[in-house]
Scaffold this motif. Structure first.
Motif, PDB file in Angstrom:
ATOM      1  N   ALA A 132       0.850  -1.202   0.000  1.00 49.57           N
ATOM      2  CA  ALA A 132       0.000   0.000   0.000  1.00 49.57           C
ATOM      3  C   ALA A 132       0.883   1.249   0.000  1.00 49.57           C
ATOM      4  CB  ALA A 132      -0.914  -0.010   1.216  1.00 49.57           C
ATOM      5  N   SER A 135       2.585   1.775  -3.353  1.00 49.65           N
ATOM      6  CA  SER A 135       1.696   2.167  -4.451  1.00 49.65           C
ATOM      7  C   SER A 135       0.869   3.400  -4.103  1.00 49.65           C
ATOM      8  CB  SER A 135       0.781   0.996  -4.833  1.00 49.65           C
ATOM      9  OG  SER A 135       0.001   0.625  -3.722  1.00 49.65           O
ATOM     10  N   LYS A 137      -1.279   3.988  -1.550  1.00 42.66           N
ATOM     11  CA  LYS A 137      -2.663   3.804  -1.077  1.00 42.66           C
ATOM     12  C   LYS A 137      -2.726   4.051   0.429  1.00 42.66           C
ATOM     13  CE  LYS A 137      -4.673   2.887  -4.777  1.00 42.66           C
ATOM     14  NZ  LYS A 137      -3.958   1.992  -5.633  1.00 42.66           N
ATOM     15  N   THR A 138      -3.794   4.672   0.875  1.00 36.66           N
ATOM     16  CA  THR A 138      -3.944   4.864   2.314  1.00 36.66           C
ATOM     17  C   THR A 138      -5.126   4.054   2.861  1.00 36.66           C
ATOM     18  OG1 THR A 138      -5.144   6.853   1.757  1.00 36.66           O
ATOM     19  CG2 THR A 138      -2.867   7.140   2.516  1.00 36.66           C
ATOM     20  N   ASP A 139      -6.158   3.916   2.034  1.00 36.14           N
ATOM     21  CA  ASP A 139      -7.307   3.128   2.475  1.00 36.14           C
ATOM     22  C   ASP A 139      -7.061   1.667   2.105  1.00 36.14           C
ATOM     23  OD1 ASP A 139      -7.238   3.766  -0.184  1.00 36.14           O
ATOM     24  OD2 ASP A 139      -9.399   3.561  -0.467  1.00 36.14           O
ATOM     25  N   MET A 140      -7.463   0.775   2.963  1.00 34.11           N
ATOM     26  CA  MET A 140      -7.284  -0.636   2.626  1.00 34.11           C
ATOM     27  C   MET A 140      -8.598  -1.375   2.785  1.00 34.11           C
ATOM     28  SD  MET A 140      -3.558  -1.461   3.928  1.00 34.11           S
ATOM     29  CE  MET A 140      -3.494   0.163   4.606  1.00 34.11           C
ATOM     30  N   LYS A 356      -2.342   2.479 -11.406  1.00 34.36           N
ATOM     31  CA  LYS A 356      -2.627   3.915 -11.296  1.00 34.36           C
ATOM     32  C   LYS A 356      -3.300   4.419 -12.580  1.00 34.36           C
ATOM     33  CE  LYS A 356      -0.665   8.341 -10.005  1.00 34.36           C
ATOM     34  NZ  LYS A 356      -1.372   9.051 -11.065  1.00 34.36           N
ATOM     35  N   LYS A 359      -6.836   3.267 -12.449  1.00 37.03           N
ATOM     36  CA  LYS A 359      -7.555   3.978 -11.388  1.00 37.03           C
ATOM     37  C   LYS A 359      -7.855   5.421 -11.823  1.00 37.03           C
ATOM     38  CE  LYS A 359      -8.484   4.529  -6.911  1.00 37.03           C
ATOM     39  NZ  LYS A 359      -9.400   4.150  -6.046  1.00 37.03           N
ATOM     40  N   LEU A 386      -3.348  -2.906  -2.749  1.00 33.52           N
ATOM     41  CA  LEU A 386      -3.765  -2.022  -3.839  1.00 33.52           C
ATOM     42  C   LEU A 386      -5.178  -1.493  -3.618  1.00 33.52           C
ATOM     43  CD1 LEU A 386      -2.455  -3.929  -7.012  1.00 33.52           C
ATOM     44  CD2 LEU A 386      -1.478  -1.881  -5.966  1.00 33.52           C
ATOM     45  N   ALA A 387      -5.934  -2.174  -2.745  1.00 33.13           N
ATOM     46  CA  ALA A 387      -7.282  -1.738  -2.353  1.00 33.13           C
ATOM     47  C   ALA A 387      -8.215  -1.530  -3.534  1.00 33.13           C
ATOM     48  CB  ALA A 387      -7.200  -0.458  -1.519  1.00 33.13           C
ATOM     49  N   MET A 388      -8.119  -2.380  -4.539  1.00 29.88           N
ATOM     50  CA  MET A 388      -8.973  -2.200  -5.702  1.00 29.88           C
ATOM     51  C   MET A 388     -10.256  -3.031  -5.612  1.00 29.88           C
ATOM     52  SD  MET A 388      -7.486   0.144  -7.300  1.00 29.88           S
ATOM     53  CE  MET A 388      -8.519   0.200  -8.748  1.00 29.88           C
TER      54      MET A 388
END
Ligand code: PGA
Ligand code: ZN
Length: 432
Positions: A132, A135, A137-140, A356, A359, A386-388
């Motif tokens: 995270a 890449s 990302k802060t939210d998981m 990215k 996204k 990656l929280a996708m």
């Protein structure tokens, strides 16, 4: 720092050689191995195989192993494993080719992943957290799993042309519930198939889905619908398909009988016919996602179908995780979701870049396994970091598939990461 790198040849879930590497730092030993798929295209990074027909029918990877043990190892020893992009760049510079054909993408990816695991240990953070951070990302969130329950196409020896029927337990409130719904549906399906065709039709394909000798997708969807209804959770489980239509595209036609011994040529469909079929499938079976509905060069029909906004349209063979193909697909609105297969790109840094790219275009991303897998669970942490919101790792059955799902489940229990409790994380809603 990286003190030693040692690679070897192992066998994957299909019994075909692949690369495994042990990367050592002052913190310990970090192991990674790489998967391999059925469909390879001219736009993806090159999987280096020996080609020596005397050994493993030409599929050995001893040259890739040697490249790690000699060249890559020499370039990386002494480097800080937390500096993923510098490590990846050092290997890319060493390789010098566009498609990583000199060292082999299989050699390169194994080291890139092992370094990532070592980097997490160096920073004393869980792997998903390290990913995270790398890449940005802060939210998981935990991903919704796409479980393959029926296999066809190149992944099974039945007559079914389309490659996969999957179930998405999008109504689950926790990942462990998603796993349970997947498992229960899978086992009900086994009973449904046995009742209808007998126990000999319950053999499984390469990624663990059942492979009864059906010849139409509708027949498969009926079986899956029946299995879902026997779980009693109709509202919580949606259906998706991976057509992998490139496999059976002949000229401008699609041959839905391409595996049948008595190919009559009666089941040839045009791109327009395929669109009509998908429309029917979406309305009759509530399909929420279709992967590769057309040949990888049939941009016209995939664009026309996507513009209908009926479901999530996933590009796998269409995109090959290749930035140029993704750019074109974004520009032409050819699909709305990227199927991310890290071995098609070769390094994690480049994988973060295409994520990215997707996204930024408001696309979804499905982190994916390959049909030839190992017990390495890396893509589980990758999908969480990656929280996708989506992972595709085969059936809720067979060790190399469960290694991934069980690891996501572990992350839920150990780290309390939340699960998207409704459809919002599925990108098709963004387009409806
Ligand atoms: P492959 O299939 O790994 O054999 O390419 C996976 C997929 O099509 O999603
Ligand atoms: Zn696919």
């Amino acid at each position: 720092v990286i003190t030693k790198i040692k690679a070897r040849q192992i066998l994957d879930s299909r019994g075909i050689p692949t690369v495994e590497v042990d990367l050592y730092t002052n913190k310990g030993m970090f192991r990674a191995s790489v998967p391999s798929g059925d469909v390879t295209g001219m736009y993806e990074a090159v999987e280096l195989r020996d080609g020596d027909k005397e050994a493993y029918l030409g599929n050995g990877v001893t040259r890739a192993v040697k490249n790690i043990n000699e060249k890559i190892s020499e370039a990386l020893i002494g480097m800080d494993p937390t500096l993923q992009s510098q490590i990846d760049q050092a290997i890319i510079d060493l390789d010098k080719t566009v498609k990583k054909s000199e060292l082999g993408a299989n050699a390169i990816l194994a080291v890139s992943i092992a370094a990532c695991k070592a980097g997490a240990a160096e920073r004393e953070v869980p792997l998903y957290k390290h990913i995270a951070d790398l890449s940005g990302k802060t939210d998981m969130i935990l991903p919704v799993p796409a479980f393959t329950v029926i296999s066809g196409g190149k992944h099974a020896g039945n007559n079914l042309a389309i490659q996969e029927i999957m179930i998405l337990p999008i109504g689950a409130t926790r990942f462990s519930e998603a796993l349970q719904l997947g498992s229960e549906t899978y086992h009900h399906l086994k009973v449904v198939i046995t009742e209808k065709y007998g126990p000999h039709e319950c053999n499984v394909g390469e990624d663990g889905g059942f492979a009864p000798n059906i010849s139409s997708v509708q027949e498969g969807l009926d079986l899956v619908k029946e299995a879902i209804s026997r779980t009693g959770y109709n509202e919580k489980i949606k259906i998706a398909i991976d057509v992998s239509a490139t496999t059976f595209c002949i000229g401008t036609k699609y041959d839905l009988d391409f595996k049948s011994a008595t190919r009559s040529g009666q089941n040839f469909k045009s791109g327009e016919d395929m669109i009509e079929m998908y429309k029917e499938l979406c309305s009759e079976y509530g399909i929420v996602s279709i992967e590769d509905p057309f040949d990888k060069e049939d941009w016209e029909h995939v664009k026309n179908f996507s513009s209908l906004g009926l479901c999530q349209v996933v590009g796998d063979d269409l995109l090959l995780s290749n930035p140029k193909r993704i750019e074109r697909a974004i520009r032409e609105s050819a699909c709305n979701t990227l199927l991310l297969k890290v071995n098609q790109i070769g390094t994690l840094t480049e994988a973060f870049e295409v994520v990215k790219q997707a996204k930024d275009a408001n696309w979804g991303v499905v982190v994916s396994h390959r049909s030839g897998e190992t017990e390495d669970s890396f893509i589980a942490d990758l999908s969480v970091g990656l929280a996708m919101g989506q992972i595709k790792a085969g059936a809720p059955c067979r060790g190399e598939r469960l290694a991934k799902y069980n690891q996501v489940d572990f992350l839920m229990h150990a780290h309390g990461i939340c699960f998207p409790s409704c459809l919002v994380e599925i990108s098709f809603l963004l387009f409806s």
